[in-house]
Design a protein around this motif. Structure first.
Motif, PDB file in Angstrom:
ATOM      1  N   ALA A  25       0.843  -1.193   0.000  1.00 43.44           N
ATOM      2  CA  ALA A  25       0.000   0.000   0.000  1.00 43.44           C
ATOM      3  C   ALA A  25       0.873   1.236   0.000  1.00 43.44           C
ATOM      4  CB  ALA A  25      -0.902   0.001   1.242  1.00 43.44           C
ATOM      5  N   ASN A  44      -3.069   6.186  -1.347  1.00 44.14           N
ATOM      6  CA  ASN A  44      -4.401   5.702  -1.641  1.00 44.14           C
ATOM      7  C   ASN A  44      -4.459   4.836  -2.877  1.00 44.14           C
ATOM      8  OD1 ASN A  44      -5.756   6.699   0.533  1.00 44.14           O
ATOM      9  ND2 ASN A  44      -6.336   8.618  -0.434  1.00 44.14           N
ATOM     10  N   THR A  48      -8.499   2.930  -0.883  1.00 40.35           N
ATOM     11  CA  THR A  48      -9.347   3.833  -0.117  1.00 40.35           C
ATOM     12  C   THR A  48      -9.670   3.269   1.258  1.00 40.35           C
ATOM     13  OG1 THR A  48     -10.342   4.677  -2.154  1.00 40.35           O
ATOM     14  CG2 THR A  48     -11.561   5.057  -0.113  1.00 40.35           C
ATOM     15  N   ARG A  51      -5.403   0.655   5.271  1.00 39.73           N
ATOM     16  CA  ARG A  51      -4.194   1.387   5.643  1.00 39.73           C
ATOM     17  C   ARG A  51      -3.168   0.416   6.231  1.00 39.73           C
ATOM     18  NH1 ARG A  51      -6.950   4.123   3.207  1.00 39.73           N
ATOM     19  NH2 ARG A  51      -7.824   6.177   3.653  1.00 39.73           N
ATOM     20  N   GLN A  52      -1.894   0.705   6.005  1.00 37.70           N
ATOM     21  CA  GLN A  52      -0.810  -0.041   6.640  1.00 37.70           C
ATOM     22  C   GLN A  52       0.188   0.968   7.185  1.00 37.70           C
ATOM     23  OE1 GLN A  52       0.806  -3.285   4.389  1.00 37.70           O
ATOM     24  NE2 GLN A  52       2.579  -3.538   5.732  1.00 37.70           N
ATOM     25  N   PHE A  53       0.483   0.878   8.490  1.00 36.61           N
ATOM     26  CA  PHE A  53       1.294   1.893   9.164  1.00 36.61           C
ATOM     27  C   PHE A  53       2.768   1.530   9.251  1.00 36.61           C
ATOM     28  CE2 PHE A  53      -3.017   2.083  11.050  1.00 36.61           C
ATOM     29  CZ  PHE A  53      -3.384   3.301  10.533  1.00 36.61           C
ATOM     30  N   ALA A  87      -8.889   4.356  11.240  1.00 37.62           N
ATOM     31  CA  ALA A  87      -7.819   3.379  11.093  1.00 37.62           C
ATOM     32  C   ALA A  87      -6.647   3.652  12.029  1.00 37.62           C
ATOM     33  CB  ALA A  87      -7.341   3.361   9.642  1.00 37.62           C
ATOM     34  N   GLN A 107      -2.583   2.073  15.148  1.00 34.10           N
ATOM     35  CA  GLN A 107      -1.144   2.268  15.012  1.00 34.10           C
ATOM     36  C   GLN A 107      -0.349   1.642  16.166  1.00 34.10           C
ATOM     37  OE1 GLN A 107      -0.942   6.604  14.088  1.00 34.10           O
ATOM     38  NE2 GLN A 107       0.324   5.937  12.363  1.00 34.10           N
ATOM     39  N   GLN A 160     -10.305   1.825   7.006  1.00 32.14           N
ATOM     40  CA  GLN A 160     -10.714   3.225   7.156  1.00 32.14           C
ATOM     41  C   GLN A 160     -12.133   3.366   6.596  1.00 32.14           C
ATOM     42  OE1 GLN A 160      -9.939   5.665   8.977  1.00 32.14           O
ATOM     43  NE2 GLN A 160      -8.650   7.129   7.902  1.00 32.14           N
ATOM     44  N   ASP A 169      -9.099  11.250   6.504  1.00 32.54           N
ATOM     45  CA  ASP A 169      -8.848  11.562   5.097  1.00 32.54           C
ATOM     46  C   ASP A 169     -10.002  11.174   4.182  1.00 32.54           C
ATOM     47  OD1 ASP A 169      -8.322   8.882   5.624  1.00 32.54           O
ATOM     48  OD2 ASP A 169      -6.754   8.718   4.109  1.00 32.54           O
TER      49      ASP A 169
END
Length: 261
Positions: A5, A8, A18, A21-23, A43, A47, A63, A69
């Motif tokens: 990822a 977006n 969309t 998410r990957q932190f 999302a 973390q 998300q 966002d």
């Protein structure tokens, strides 16, 4: 991990980019843990858990629209719609082993997402459900006003009752106005959720709860056992509805020990 990822976009798949998410990078991960936020949550809540997981396990977070966002997008107001979109977004990730984790409302969304993915022949390795009664149990307190009267005053009072780090932000009028649309939509989704006893899951279900959660009883948490033909376990940790904020290392250990790593 084949899918990476970046912002977006995920290999050109707009829906996955969309929604997911990957932190933290995890190029050598053997399994993904997909995390679903609570009502009004985002999302970024995950973390700290992502950072606490071992290198072999990559955390992804869902998300939902209408926050952070995705603030300009309309919120979804049913658990079914959230699960439909999440399952579609995860198509890119289910070729490799994965598990699902959801807290509070997120437990319901994760559960219904697991059902949808299982129906495609892609069941998760495990489902972790946190801070939520089993789906056949009452999802909201007795004495709740009619849906048409579920006003902002009640929503804010309920969020404050449950506590958590985000509840203090509602003291700021500007932040409260930004947060209320997603909170209203999410409470409506939980309020209107109708449980079906089938299909049952085939994967292990691991329930977690705080010992002082005002919305989850012991029998209520154990009711998740009826939703799977696989193994079931229940872990009770010290704390209220957002007990997990104080137990991230312990929860990471429980998740890791429960997965085929």
């Amino acid at each position: 991990m084949n899918a990476k990822a970046h912002g977006n976009t995920v290999n050109g798949r707009a829906n996955a980019g969309t929604w997911i998410r990957q932190f933290h990078p995890a190029p050598d991960a053997k399994l993904r843990l997909v995390c679903f936020p609570h009502a009004g949550g985002a999302a970024g809540t995950y973390q700290p858990l992502s950072a606490a997981l071992p290198a072999g396990l990559a955390a992804l977070a869902v998300q939902y629209p209408g926050r952070q966002d995705r603030l300009g997008e309309p919120c979804l107001e049913t658990i079914a719609a959230l699960a439909d979109e999440a399952a579609a977004a995860l198509d890119l990730y289910t070729a490799e082993p994965y598990a699902l984790f959801g807290h509070s409302m997120g437990a319901l969304v994760a559960f219904e997402t697991a059902r949808r993915l299982q129906s495609k022949g892609l069941p998760p390795a495990a489902l972790f459900v946190s801070g939520r009664q089993g789906p056949a149990q009452p999802q909201l307190p007795d004495g709740l006003p009619p849906l048409t009267e579920l006003d902002d005053t009640w929503v804010v009072a309920e969020v404050r009752r449950l506590g958590g780090a985000g509840s203090v932000l509602l003291d700021h009028p500007e932040i409260r106005e930004l947060a209320l649309p997603s909170l209203r939509a999410d409470f409506r989704a939980v309020y209107t959720y109708v449980h079906s006893p089938t299909p049952r899951l085939t994967c292990p279900v691991i329930a977690l709860t705080g010992d002082r959660d005002p919305r989850v009883t012991g029998p209520g948490a154990r009711a998740w056992e009826a939703e799977t033909m696989g193994p079931f376990s229940l872990h009770v940790l010290e704390g209220g509805h957002f007990y997990l904020d104080a137990h991230i290392p312990r929860i990471a250990e429980l998740i890791t020990a429960s997965l085929p790593m």
